[in-house]
Scaffold this motif. Structure first.
Motif, PDB file in Angstrom:
ATOM      1  N   MET A   1      -1.867 191.888  25.890  1.00  0.00           N
ATOM      2  CA  MET A   1      -2.466 191.138  24.815  1.00  0.00           C
ATOM      3  C   MET A   1      -1.482 190.155  24.185  1.00  0.00           C
ATOM      4  SD  MET A   1      -5.225 190.744  23.259  1.00  0.00           S
ATOM      5  CE  MET A   1      -5.955 190.272  21.787  1.00  0.00           C
ATOM      6  N   ARG A   2      -0.228 190.631  24.002  1.00  0.00           N
ATOM      7  CA  ARG A   2       0.790 189.753  23.428  1.00  0.00           C
ATOM      8  C   ARG A   2       1.082 188.567  24.344  1.00  0.00           C
ATOM      9  NH1 ARG A   2       5.384 192.914  20.160  1.00  0.00           N
ATOM     10  NH2 ARG A   2       4.024 194.413  19.162  1.00  0.00           N
ATOM     11  N   ARG A   3       1.059 188.833  25.615  1.00  0.00           N
ATOM     12  CA  ARG A   3       1.332 187.775  26.581  1.00  0.00           C
ATOM     13  C   ARG A   3       0.249 186.692  26.518  1.00  0.00           C
ATOM     14  NH1 ARG A   3       3.443 189.318  32.381  1.00  0.00           N
ATOM     15  NH2 ARG A   3       4.899 187.608  32.403  1.00  0.00           N
ATOM     16  N   ILE A   4      -0.994 187.097  26.395  1.00  0.00           N
ATOM     17  CA  ILE A   4      -2.096 186.136  26.287  1.00  0.00           C
ATOM     18  C   ILE A   4      -1.962 185.336  25.003  1.00  0.00           C
ATOM     19  CG2 ILE A   4      -4.593 185.925  25.998  1.00  0.00           C
ATOM     20  CD1 ILE A   4      -4.851 188.370  27.855  1.00  0.00           C
ATOM     21  N   LEU A   5      -1.626 186.005  23.903  1.00  0.00           N
ATOM     22  CA  LEU A   5      -1.446 185.325  22.623  1.00  0.00           C
ATOM     23  C   LEU A   5      -0.292 184.322  22.697  1.00  0.00           C
ATOM     24  CD1 LEU A   5      -2.294 185.005  19.692  1.00  0.00           C
ATOM     25  CD2 LEU A   5      -0.754 186.892  19.107  1.00  0.00           C
ATOM     26  N   PHE A   6       0.816 184.736  23.346  1.00  0.00           N
ATOM     27  CA  PHE A   6       1.960 183.839  23.518  1.00  0.00           C
ATOM     28  C   PHE A   6       1.554 182.566  24.262  1.00  0.00           C
ATOM     29  CE2 PHE A   6       5.242 182.342  26.467  1.00  0.00           C
ATOM     30  CZ  PHE A   6       6.185 181.876  25.554  1.00  0.00           C
ATOM     31  N   TRP A   7       0.879 182.725  25.396  1.00  0.00           N
ATOM     32  CA  TRP A   7       0.478 181.563  26.192  1.00  0.00           C
ATOM     33  C   TRP A   7      -0.548 180.698  25.461  1.00  0.00           C
ATOM     34  CZ3 TRP A   7       3.549 179.829  29.589  1.00  0.00           C
ATOM     35  CH2 TRP A   7       4.352 180.694  30.315  1.00  0.00           C
ATOM     36  N   PHE A   8      -1.416 181.338  24.710  1.00  0.00           N
ATOM     37  CA  PHE A   8      -2.405 180.600  23.923  1.00  0.00           C
ATOM     38  C   PHE A   8      -1.713 179.738  22.866  1.00  0.00           C
ATOM     39  CE2 PHE A   8      -5.222 180.298  20.233  1.00  0.00           C
ATOM     40  CZ  PHE A   8      -6.290 179.616  20.812  1.00  0.00           C
ATOM     41  N   LEU A   9      -0.763 180.328  22.133  1.00  0.00           N
ATOM     42  CA  LEU A   9      -0.036 179.579  21.098  1.00  0.00           C
ATOM     43  C   LEU A   9       0.837 178.485  21.708  1.00  0.00           C
ATOM     44  CD1 LEU A   9       0.966 182.447  18.643  1.00  0.00           C
ATOM     45  CD2 LEU A   9      -0.790 180.685  18.328  1.00  0.00           C
ATOM     46  N   LEU A  10       1.516 178.803  22.807  1.00  0.00           N
ATOM     47  CA  LEU A  10       2.350 177.809  23.480  1.00  0.00           C
ATOM     48  C   LEU A  10       1.492 176.640  23.975  1.00  0.00           C
ATOM     49  CD1 LEU A  10       5.127 176.937  24.494  1.00  0.00           C
ATOM     50  CD2 LEU A  10       4.631 178.154  26.628  1.00  0.00           C
ATOM     51  N   GLY A  11       0.359 176.932  24.577  1.00  0.00           N
ATOM     52  CA  GLY A  11      -0.545 175.878  25.040  1.00  0.00           C
ATOM     53  C   GLY A  11      -1.058 175.038  23.887  1.00  0.00           C
ATOM     54  N   GLY A  12      -1.377 175.684  22.763  1.00  0.00           N
ATOM     55  CA  GLY A  12      -1.832 174.949  21.584  1.00  0.00           C
ATOM     56  C   GLY A  12      -0.760 174.026  21.045  1.00  0.00           C
ATOM     57  N   LEU A  13       0.491 174.503  20.972  1.00  0.00           N
ATOM     58  CA  LEU A  13       1.600 173.669  20.492  1.00  0.00           C
ATOM     59  C   LEU A  13       1.871 172.499  21.438  1.00  0.00           C
ATOM     60  CD1 LEU A  13       4.098 176.348  19.165  1.00  0.00           C
ATOM     61  CD2 LEU A  13       2.844 174.654  17.834  1.00  0.00           C
ATOM     62  N   LEU A  14       1.939 172.777  22.728  1.00  0.00           N
ATOM     63  CA  LEU A  14       2.188 171.708  23.700  1.00  0.00           C
ATOM     64  C   LEU A  14       1.041 170.702  23.723  1.00  0.00           C
ATOM     65  CD1 LEU A  14       3.744 173.714  26.666  1.00  0.00           C
ATOM     66  CD2 LEU A  14       4.920 172.223  25.034  1.00  0.00           C
ATOM     67  N   GLY A  15      -0.187 171.188  23.638  1.00  0.00           N
ATOM     68  CA  GLY A  15      -1.337 170.285  23.608  1.00  0.00           C
ATOM     69  C   GLY A  15      -1.357 169.416  22.370  1.00  0.00           C
ATOM     70  N   THR A  16      -1.034 169.999  21.228  1.00  0.00           N
ATOM     71  CA  THR A  16      -0.991 169.230  19.982  1.00  0.00           C
ATOM     72  C   THR A  16       0.128 168.197  20.035  1.00  0.00           C
ATOM     73  OG1 THR A  16      -1.868 171.102  18.743  1.00  0.00           O
ATOM     74  CG2 THR A  16      -0.730 169.400  17.481  1.00  0.00           C
ATOM     75  N   GLY A  17       1.315 168.611  20.476  1.00  0.00           N
ATOM     76  CA  GLY A  17       2.449 167.679  20.573  1.00  0.00           C
ATOM     77  C   GLY A  17       2.176 166.564  21.561  1.00  0.00           C
ATOM     78  N   GLY A  18       1.636 166.918  22.724  1.00  0.00           N
ATOM     79  CA  GLY A  18       1.323 165.903  23.736  1.00  0.00           C
ATOM     80  C   GLY A  18       0.233 164.952  23.269  1.00  0.00           C
ATOM     81  N   GLY A  19      -0.781 165.501  22.605  1.00  0.00           N
ATOM     82  CA  GLY A  19      -1.858 164.658  22.080  1.00  0.00           C
ATOM     83  C   GLY A  19      -1.354 163.699  21.025  1.00  0.00           C
ATOM     84  N   PHE A  20      -0.453 164.172  20.151  1.00  0.00           N
ATOM     85  CA  PHE A  20       0.125 163.307  19.130  1.00  0.00           C
ATOM     86  C   PHE A  20       0.941 162.186  19.768  1.00  0.00           C
ATOM     87  CE2 PHE A  20       3.625 162.155  16.288  1.00  0.00           C
ATOM     88  CZ  PHE A  20       2.902 161.711  15.192  1.00  0.00           C
ATOM     89  N   ALA A  21       1.781 162.549  20.746  1.00  0.00           N
ATOM     90  CA  ALA A  21       2.609 161.542  21.421  1.00  0.00           C
ATOM     91  C   ALA A  21       1.739 160.497  22.119  1.00  0.00           C
ATOM     92  CB  ALA A  21       3.544 162.207  22.428  1.00  0.00           C
ATOM     93  N   LEU A  22       0.694 160.927  22.800  1.00  0.00           N
ATOM     94  CA  LEU A  22      -0.210 159.977  23.457  1.00  0.00           C
ATOM     95  C   LEU A  22      -0.934 159.111  22.430  1.00  0.00           C
ATOM     96  CD1 LEU A  22      -1.705 162.155  26.329  1.00  0.00           C
ATOM     97  CD2 LEU A  22      -0.191 160.173  26.554  1.00  0.00           C
ATOM     98  N   GLY A  23      -1.294 159.697  21.298  1.00  0.00           N
ATOM     99  CA  GLY A  23      -1.948 158.929  20.237  1.00  0.00           C
ATOM    100  C   GLY A  23      -1.049 157.835  19.696  1.00  0.00           C
ATOM    101  N   VAL A  24       0.226 158.153  19.468  1.00  0.00           N
ATOM    102  CA  VAL A  24       1.191 157.151  18.990  1.00  0.00           C
ATOM    103  C   VAL A  24       1.342 156.043  20.014  1.00  0.00           C
ATOM    104  CG1 VAL A  24       3.642 156.783  18.479  1.00  0.00           C
ATOM    105  CG2 VAL A  24       2.442 158.717  17.466  1.00  0.00           C
ATOM    106  N   PHE A  25       1.402 156.408  21.293  1.00  0.00           N
ATOM    107  CA  PHE A  25       1.584 155.409  22.343  1.00  0.00           C
ATOM    108  C   PHE A  25       0.359 154.516  22.498  1.00  0.00           C
ATOM    109  CE2 PHE A  25       1.271 153.990  26.752  1.00  0.00           C
ATOM    110  CZ  PHE A  25       2.458 153.295  26.859  1.00  0.00           C
ATOM    111  N   PHE A  26      -0.834 155.094  22.530  1.00  0.00           N
ATOM    112  CA  PHE A  26      -2.047 154.325  22.814  1.00  0.00           C
ATOM    113  C   PHE A  26      -2.698 153.678  21.595  1.00  0.00           C
ATOM    114  CE2 PHE A  26      -2.026 156.876  26.760  1.00  0.00           C
ATOM    115  CZ  PHE A  26      -2.090 155.816  27.661  1.00  0.00           C
ATOM    116  N   PHE A  27      -2.306 154.051  20.386  1.00  0.00           N
ATOM    117  CA  PHE A  27      -2.923 153.501  19.182  1.00  0.00           C
ATOM    118  C   PHE A  27      -2.923 151.971  19.163  1.00  0.00           C
ATOM    119  CE2 PHE A  27      -3.006 152.096  14.793  1.00  0.00           C
ATOM    120  CZ  PHE A  27      -4.121 152.766  14.307  1.00  0.00           C
ATOM    121  N   PRO A  28      -1.786 151.293  19.444  1.00  0.00           N
ATOM    122  CA  PRO A  28      -1.805 149.824  19.406  1.00  0.00           C
ATOM    123  C   PRO A  28      -2.728 149.202  20.460  1.00  0.00           C
ATOM    124  CG  PRO A  28       0.445 150.642  19.557  1.00  0.00           C
ATOM    125  CD  PRO A  28      -0.463 151.814  19.708  1.00  0.00           C
TER     126      PRO A  28
END
Length: 165
Positions: A1-28
């Motif tokens: 269960m902890r392993r699933i929670l770890f991967w879920f949180l890691l995926g959420g952080l990476l997805g949020t960070g990647g989405g933010f970076a892509l947003g900054v790049f593509f906004f203009p």
């Protein structure tokens, strides 16, 4: 269960960070500012100190490019400006700045980083724009006008200034 929670949180952080970076790049690209159309008041009363043409600094780079004309002008009161002409255009990107650079023909980042004067943020990716040159700046020591991306420390487009006698 902890392993699933770890991967879920890691995926959420990476997805949020990647989405933010892509947003900054593509906004203009998605929401570009309108075409600028600033005009020099009484162009006939202006003295042309120099002119130049923006070039593609690295032809192998399809993203960072520029074209069009630039003039350095002095008005009757002695004020000096950099005037990006109506044919000016650059590829969109974040945090573009207009610099006066000592190097007469910069083609690499290090040519710009050595010595520059920041005239302000680029108002639009296309069209005529005016940037005041601060008092005390020795124009004889400035060889070019450069469009620079401050966010990524990237040379976008330089224009060598040819002095008008």
């Amino acid at each position: 269960m902890r392993r699933i929670l770890f991967w879920f949180l890691l995926g959420g952080l990476l997805g949020t960070g990647g989405g933010f970076a892509l947003g900054v790049f593509f906004f203009p690209y998605i929401f570009p500012p309108p075409v600028a159309n600033q005009q020099v008041a009484d162009r006939a009363a202006q003295t042309v100190l120099g002119t130049g043409t923006f070039v593609h600094a690295d032809p192998s780079d399809p993203i960072h490019w520029g074209r069009g004309s630039v003039s350095v002008l002095r008005d009757a009161a002695g004020g000096r400006i950099v005037y990006l002409e109506k044919d000016f255009e650059v590829g969109p990107g974040p945090d573009y700045r207009v610099y006066l650079v000592a190097h007469p023909a910069p083609r690499a980042k290090d040519d710009v980083r050595a010595a520059f004067i920041d005239l302000g943020g680029l108002a639009a990716f296309k069209g005529s724009q005016i940037y005041a040159i601060p008092e005390g700046v020795d124009l004889a020591a400035q060889g070019s006008v450069v469009i620079w991306c401050r966010a990524f420390a990237q040379l976008i487009s330089p224009a060598t200034i040819a002095r008008v006698p």
